[in-house]
Design a protein around this motif. Structure first.
Motif, PDB file in Angstrom:
ATOM      1  N   ASP A   1       0.574  -1.259   0.034  1.00 27.45           N
ATOM      2  CA  ASP A   1      -0.067   0.143   0.021  1.00 27.45           C
ATOM      3  C   ASP A   1       0.898   1.323   0.102  1.00 27.45           C
ATOM      4  O   ASP A   1       1.909   1.531   0.665  1.00 27.45           O
ATOM      5  N   VAL A   2       0.497   2.368  -0.684  1.00 31.47           N
ATOM      6  CA  VAL A   2       1.222   3.470  -0.995  1.00 31.47           C
ATOM      7  C   VAL A   2       1.721   4.119   0.477  1.00 31.47           C
ATOM      8  O   VAL A   2       2.478   4.805   0.678  1.00 31.47           O
ATOM      9  N   ALA A   3       0.400   4.253   1.134  1.00 27.37           N
ATOM     10  CA  ALA A   3       0.364   5.071   2.423  1.00 27.37           C
ATOM     11  C   ALA A   3       1.333   4.276   3.504  1.00 27.37           C
ATOM     12  O   ALA A   3       2.162   4.707   4.210  1.00 27.37           O
ATOM     13  N   ALA A   4       1.220   2.911   3.584  1.00 29.77           N
ATOM     14  CA  ALA A   4       1.973   2.085   4.216  1.00 29.77           C
ATOM     15  C   ALA A   4       3.350   2.206   4.139  1.00 29.77           C
ATOM     16  O   ALA A   4       4.243   2.008   4.763  1.00 29.77           O
ATOM     17  N   ALA A   5       3.739   2.270   2.888  1.00 26.71           N
ATOM     18  CA  ALA A   5       5.159   2.436   2.153  1.00 26.71           C
ATOM     19  C   ALA A   5       5.553   3.761   3.002  1.00 26.71           C
ATOM     20  O   ALA A   5       6.787   3.462   3.203  1.00 26.71           O
ATOM     21  N   VAL A   6       5.109   4.827   2.715  1.00 25.83           N
ATOM     22  CA  VAL A   6       5.730   5.966   3.220  1.00 25.83           C
ATOM     23  C   VAL A   6       5.861   5.901   4.618  1.00 25.83           C
ATOM     24  O   VAL A   6       6.656   6.548   5.211  1.00 25.83           O
ATOM     25  N   GLN A   7       4.751   5.379   5.408  1.00 20.21           N
ATOM     26  CA  GLN A   7       4.835   5.297   6.868  1.00 20.21           C
ATOM     27  C   GLN A   7       5.910   4.413   7.412  1.00 20.21           C
ATOM     28  O   GLN A   7       6.731   4.530   8.279  1.00 20.21           O
ATOM     29  N   ALA A   8       6.307   3.330   6.282  1.00 18.39           N
ATOM     30  CA  ALA A   8       7.668   2.502   6.586  1.00 18.39           C
ATOM     31  C   ALA A   8       8.833   3.120   6.714  1.00 18.39           C
ATOM     32  O   ALA A   8       9.873   2.918   7.604  1.00 18.39           O
ATOM     33  N   VAL A   9       9.072   4.139   5.911  1.00 17.93           N
ATOM     34  CA  VAL A   9      10.105   5.044   5.943  1.00 17.93           C
ATOM     35  C   VAL A   9      10.187   6.183   6.744  1.00 17.93           C
ATOM     36  O   VAL A   9      11.247   6.258   7.475  1.00 17.93           O
TER      37      VAL A   9
END
Length: 384
Positions: free
Chosen positions: A88-96
């Motif tokens: 998921d794109v939002a989860a990807a940014v949150q992972a960073v």
């Protein structure tokens, strides 16, 4: 068009955030034996990847190998792989965001990380290497940051080589491409492959038909139907096998597989069939094609050379010459191509000669294969 695409991505991210994210991605960090003991001078590097992780034998692993090559020459540096489990794109940014304070350099693998622009702006002391997307700002517009080197590739060039190879080597005159998700990089591979097939049919006398399964057609980031054969994941091997088998049942005997870990399912379907070959993607996947004894299903592999470029940027971080840029890499920098080394392919010499002849025209610009957003189609591109 780029601003529109970025805006669409921003909307998707916003919707995903409203839906809620999972737990901290720090919990998903994978241990690695590749990192040496940390010292005060060594770079602390993290690589954040999609659900298939850094051992997918393809896209993520190639980026990881670039880091490992840097560490081999700089053993005081360390790397931590972090696998974002959803895609998921939002989860990807949150992972960073979860790890940004802990590292000197963060390598982000995939289109879903475009939204890290605000994080980069808020953390100027951290350098980011972004692969397959350009960063966007808070308004969803493409932007350039001093601490982000973002690289996209002309995947259509490598896909073009694969298409020519498939058209010239097929025995059934039916070929196909299987992708993961219809991110721009995947659509580029698809359109490049289709362009290559069409070029070979017109110029080299092949009669290959491109087979598409309507139930697996892809929808790109603008909502457009791009056709093709999309698994809908980079990690779903089971569906990959279903798609692969369905194409084989249609008579397809050469398949370009651009689907990350999910592509292993297509490989399995080919291994269980007779006379079916796959074309690897991103990296040389010949070793993944072994069935038993000397039998191998990999015809060749089309290349997107990420490891070399990741290592190059890490060296620039180390020597202080790192510079933010949104770069588009292709054949002119040896960043795209295909495998023709002896023992790593199963093509005829005539096929290699014809691919090289056509690819030289790609390098010179005489041929420009279709891509997701270059306003060309596989039926109408420069040089056809």
């Amino acid at each position: 068009m780029r601003k529109f695409i970025a805006a669409m991505l921003c909307l998707v991210m916003t919707a995903s955030l409203l839906a809620g994210c999972g737990g901290s991605s720090k919990d998903n960090a994978e241990s690695t034996t590749a990192a040496a003991e940390a010292s005060g001078e060594g770079l602390k590097i993290a690589i954040v990847s999609s659900p298939s992780g850094v051992d997918d034998g393809s896209f993520n692993q190639n980026n990881y190998n670039g880091i490992l090559a840097f560490i081999e020459e700089n053993p005081d540096a360390t790397v931590t792989p972090v696998k974002e489990p959803t895609g998921d794109v939002a989860a990807a940014v949150q992972a960073v965001a979860d790890i940004v304070a802990d590292y000197d350099v963060i390598v982000c693998c995939g289109f879903q990380f475009a939204g890290i622009g605000t994080l980069a702006e808020e953390n100027p002391d951290v350098d980011f290497i972004l692969v397959d997307s350009y960063p966007t700002n808070a308004d969803g517009e493409e932007a350039v940051y001093d601490n982000v080197y973002a690289m996209q590739f002309k995947e259509q060039e490598a896909g073009f080589c694969a298409g020519v190879a498939a058209a010239l080597e097929t025995k059934t005159n039916k070929v196909a491409v299987v992708n993961g998700i219809a991110y721009p990089s995947n659509v580029n591979y698809q359109y490049g492959f289709m362009s290559g097939v069409n070029y070979a049919n017109k110029n080299y006398g092949s009669k290959a038909e491109i087979v598409e399964l309507p139930s697996y057609a892809g929808t790109d980031v603008t909502g457009a139907n791009v056709g093709g054969n999309y698994i809908g994941s980079f990690n779903d091997e089971a569906t990959g096998k279903v798609v692969g088998k369905a194409l084989i049942d249609e008579g397809v005997d050469v398949i370009l597989v651009a689907a990350g870990g999910a592509g292993n399912g297509v490989f399995t379907a080919a291994k269980e069939a007779d006379g079916v070959y796959c074309i690897g993607c991103d990296v040389d996947q010949f070793d993944d094609g072994v069935v038993d004894g000397d039998k191998n299903i990999i015809l060749t592999s089309c290349l997107k050379v990420m490891d070399m470029n990741v290592e190059l940027q890490l060296n620039k971080v180390k020597d202080g010459s790192f510079k933010g840029e949104n770069a588009l890499l292709g054949a002119d920098t040896d960043s795209t191509g295909y495998v023709k080394e002896e023992g790593r392919h199963q093509m005829s010499e005539d096929t290699i000669t014809k691919i090289d002849e056509a690819f030289a025209k790609v390098k010179s610009g005489e041929i420009v294969p279709a891509a997701n957003f270059n306003e060309m189609t596989p039926d109408n591109f420069t040089g056809l």
